[in-house]
Design a protein around this motif. Structure first.
Motif, PDB file in Angstrom:
ATOM      1  N   VAL A 106      24.283  34.715  21.932  1.00  0.00           N
ATOM      2  CA  VAL A 106      23.322  34.388  22.989  1.00  0.00           C
ATOM      3  C   VAL A 106      23.897  33.262  23.846  1.00  0.00           C
ATOM      4  CG1 VAL A 106      20.979  33.648  23.535  1.00  0.00           C
ATOM      5  CG2 VAL A 106      21.420  35.067  21.505  1.00  0.00           C
ATOM      6  N   ARG A 136      28.469  33.265  37.284  1.00  0.00           N
ATOM      7  CA  ARG A 136      27.938  33.815  36.039  1.00  0.00           C
ATOM      8  C   ARG A 136      29.047  34.044  35.011  1.00  0.00           C
ATOM      9  NH1 ARG A 136      23.225  36.780  35.782  1.00  0.00           N
ATOM     10  NH2 ARG A 136      24.324  38.277  34.468  1.00  0.00           N
ATOM     11  N   GLU A 164      23.535  30.744  27.280  1.00  0.00           N
ATOM     12  CA  GLU A 164      22.688  30.131  28.303  1.00  0.00           C
ATOM     13  C   GLU A 164      23.574  29.412  29.316  1.00  0.00           C
ATOM     14  OE1 GLU A 164      19.090  27.997  26.793  1.00  0.00           O
ATOM     15  OE2 GLU A 164      20.050  28.351  24.845  1.00  0.00           O
ATOM     16  N   LEU A 193      22.287  31.764  35.210  1.00  0.00           N
ATOM     17  CA  LEU A 193      21.571  32.922  34.680  1.00  0.00           C
ATOM     18  C   LEU A 193      20.064  32.770  34.831  1.00  0.00           C
ATOM     19  CD1 LEU A 193      23.590  33.278  31.338  1.00  0.00           C
ATOM     20  CD2 LEU A 193      23.894  34.652  33.421  1.00  0.00           C
ATOM     21  N   ASP A 194      19.402  33.825  35.261  1.00  0.00           N
ATOM     22  CA  ASP A 194      17.942  33.825  35.305  1.00  0.00           C
ATOM     23  C   ASP A 194      17.361  33.927  33.903  1.00  0.00           C
ATOM     24  OD1 ASP A 194      17.922  33.694  38.098  1.00  0.00           O
ATOM     25  OD2 ASP A 194      18.034  35.886  38.283  1.00  0.00           O
ATOM     26  N   GLU A 195      18.063  34.605  33.023  1.00  0.00           N
ATOM     27  CA  GLU A 195      17.659  34.679  31.625  1.00  0.00           C
ATOM     28  C   GLU A 195      18.913  34.714  30.757  1.00  0.00           C
ATOM     29  OE1 GLU A 195      17.056  39.493  31.268  1.00  0.00           O
ATOM     30  OE2 GLU A 195      15.307  38.231  31.718  1.00  0.00           O
ATOM     31  N   LYS A 196      18.751  34.425  29.479  1.00  0.00           N
ATOM     32  CA  LYS A 196      19.886  34.362  28.573  1.00  0.00           C
ATOM     33  C   LYS A 196      20.594  35.713  28.473  1.00  0.00           C
ATOM     34  CE  LYS A 196      17.368  31.066  25.644  1.00  0.00           C
ATOM     35  NZ  LYS A 196      16.813  30.836  24.278  1.00  0.00           N
ATOM     36  N   ILE A 197      21.894  35.651  28.232  1.00  0.00           N
ATOM     37  CA  ILE A 197      22.640  36.862  27.894  1.00  0.00           C
ATOM     38  C   ILE A 197      22.622  37.022  26.383  1.00  0.00           C
ATOM     39  CG2 ILE A 197      24.917  37.949  27.862  1.00  0.00           C
ATOM     40  CD1 ILE A 197      25.559  36.591  30.479  1.00  0.00           C
ATOM     41  N   ASP A 198      22.104  38.148  25.917  1.00  0.00           N
ATOM     42  CA  ASP A 198      22.028  38.440  24.475  1.00  0.00           C
ATOM     43  C   ASP A 198      22.950  39.624  24.209  1.00  0.00           C
ATOM     44  OD1 ASP A 198      21.408  39.135  21.861  1.00  0.00           O
ATOM     45  OD2 ASP A 198      19.299  38.627  22.073  1.00  0.00           O
TER      46      ASP A 198
END
Length: 344
Positions: free
Chosen positions: A280, A204, A282, A286-291
């Motif tokens: 943001v 990650r 990707e 990652l299971d979802e984006k880092i914002d």
């Protein structure tokens, strides 16, 4: 001085069609030859899977060797003997080509380089494939394969003779088509399977936002410690994606098998105060984006980050020596074809 110039020449070759940047895998080879440079191998070939060096050949040792443990364990003597024979032949091709190019450019002494990069990409999500093949001479484009028309294109008049010669060989064009559309992809998948514990691991990214000081017009988004290398970084303003005034730096190795990259947003201090900006990220891990939202924090010390980036840059420079060239001389041996080009 030459070393820095050579770095630039190698980086100029890093232009090819990229598929989905999150799920793409690549196999490519970089060959380099030079004239007028003492104490360097006469010819060097480097193979890379997902930008990780896995095989190496040079004209001093005259032997293709593994650069990673998983490759050494996966192939036997027949493979290394076969690859060695092929690269001995390609060494002669390059020795011929650099002399031909020097004549066409009316050159004699001095430092000159011929470089080639070819390979393929595969998107493991969609199955889409791509290919690239290009030559440069003294750091400038010399001849490139157009895979839409399966023909060679020459951006300089000195390469027109080569273009006519290569395009007239229909058997070679068909062989190249088969190699890039099938064989190259098959080898890429095989190498990915060999090194799956390494090449297909997921790490990650750590994401941080930094500003040199409160009066600076630039905010940097650092993504570090991620693997594989493919990553997407975007900036948002008040929840909407923006692309103006954004600069993304070259992907760099971190020194521990992972990668790092920086995206720079140039915006006025007033805009930073009056609008909400976020970075943001990707990545396949990652299971979802880092914002990551920007929160003003004046007086941040960028020295540790600068040191990290500088160390990574030095690692890149060290890696580039693997594609150093050769002291040119004309080969009297018969010119052999290779998967992507042969005698100029």
């Amino acid at each position: 001085m030459f070393f820095l110039t050579f770095v630039i020449l190698v980086l100029r070759l890093k232009r090819w069609r990229i598929l989905n940047p999150v799920s793409t895998h690549s196999l490519r080879y970089v060959y380099s030859g030079t004239s007028g440079i003492p104490d360097f191998p006469e010819f060097v070939a480097v193979g890379l899977v997902d930008e990780e060096q896995f095989v190496y050949y040079d004209s001093r040792n005259h032997r293709m060797v593994p650069r990673v443990e998983w490759m050494e364990k996966s192939e036997g003597k027949d493979y290394w003997d076969r690859e060695t024979r092929k690269h001995i032949g390609w060494e002669q091709v390059f020795k011929n080509n650099i002399e031909v190019a020097k004549k066409r450019f009316n050159q004699t002494g001095g430092i000159h380089t011929v470089q080639q990069m070819y390979g393929c990409e595969w998107d493991d999500d969609t199955g889409t494939t791509g290919a690239h093949c290009q030559f440069s001479y003294d750091g400038e484009d010399f001849i490139t394969m157009d895979f839409k028309t399966m023909s060679w294109v020459a951006p300089v008049r000195q390469a027109l003779t080569t273009t006519l010669k290569w395009n007239s060989d229909k058997a070679y064009i068909e062989s190249a088509r088969n190699y890039f559309s099938q064989e190259c992809i098959q080898w890429l998948k095989k190498y990915l399977d060999y090194g799956k514990e390494t090449l297909q691991r997921k790490a990650r990214p750590e994401v941080s936002l930094l500003q040199k000081d409160s009066s600076s017009s630039a905010v940097s988004c650092y993504a570090t410690g991620f693997f594989p290398k493919s990553i997407v970084i975007n900036w948002q303003k008040d929840g909407k994606e923006i692309h103006d005034d954004v600069e993304t730096t070259e992907l760099l190795p971190s020194g521990d098998g992972t990668f790092q990259i920086r995206s720079i947003l140039r915006v006025s201090p007033e805009d930073l105060k009056n609008h909400q900006f976020s970075c943001v990220v990707e990545h396949v891990s990652l299971d979802e984006k880092i914002d990551k939202p920007w929160i003003a924090a004046p007086g941040i010390n960028l020295l540790p980050i600068i040191i990290i980036v500088c160390v990574a840059a030095l690692l890149v420079l060290a890696a580039v020596t693997a594609v150093a060239g050769f002291l040119g001389w004309r080969s009297k041996k018969k010119c052999k074809r290779i998967n992507c080009g042969f005698c100029f």
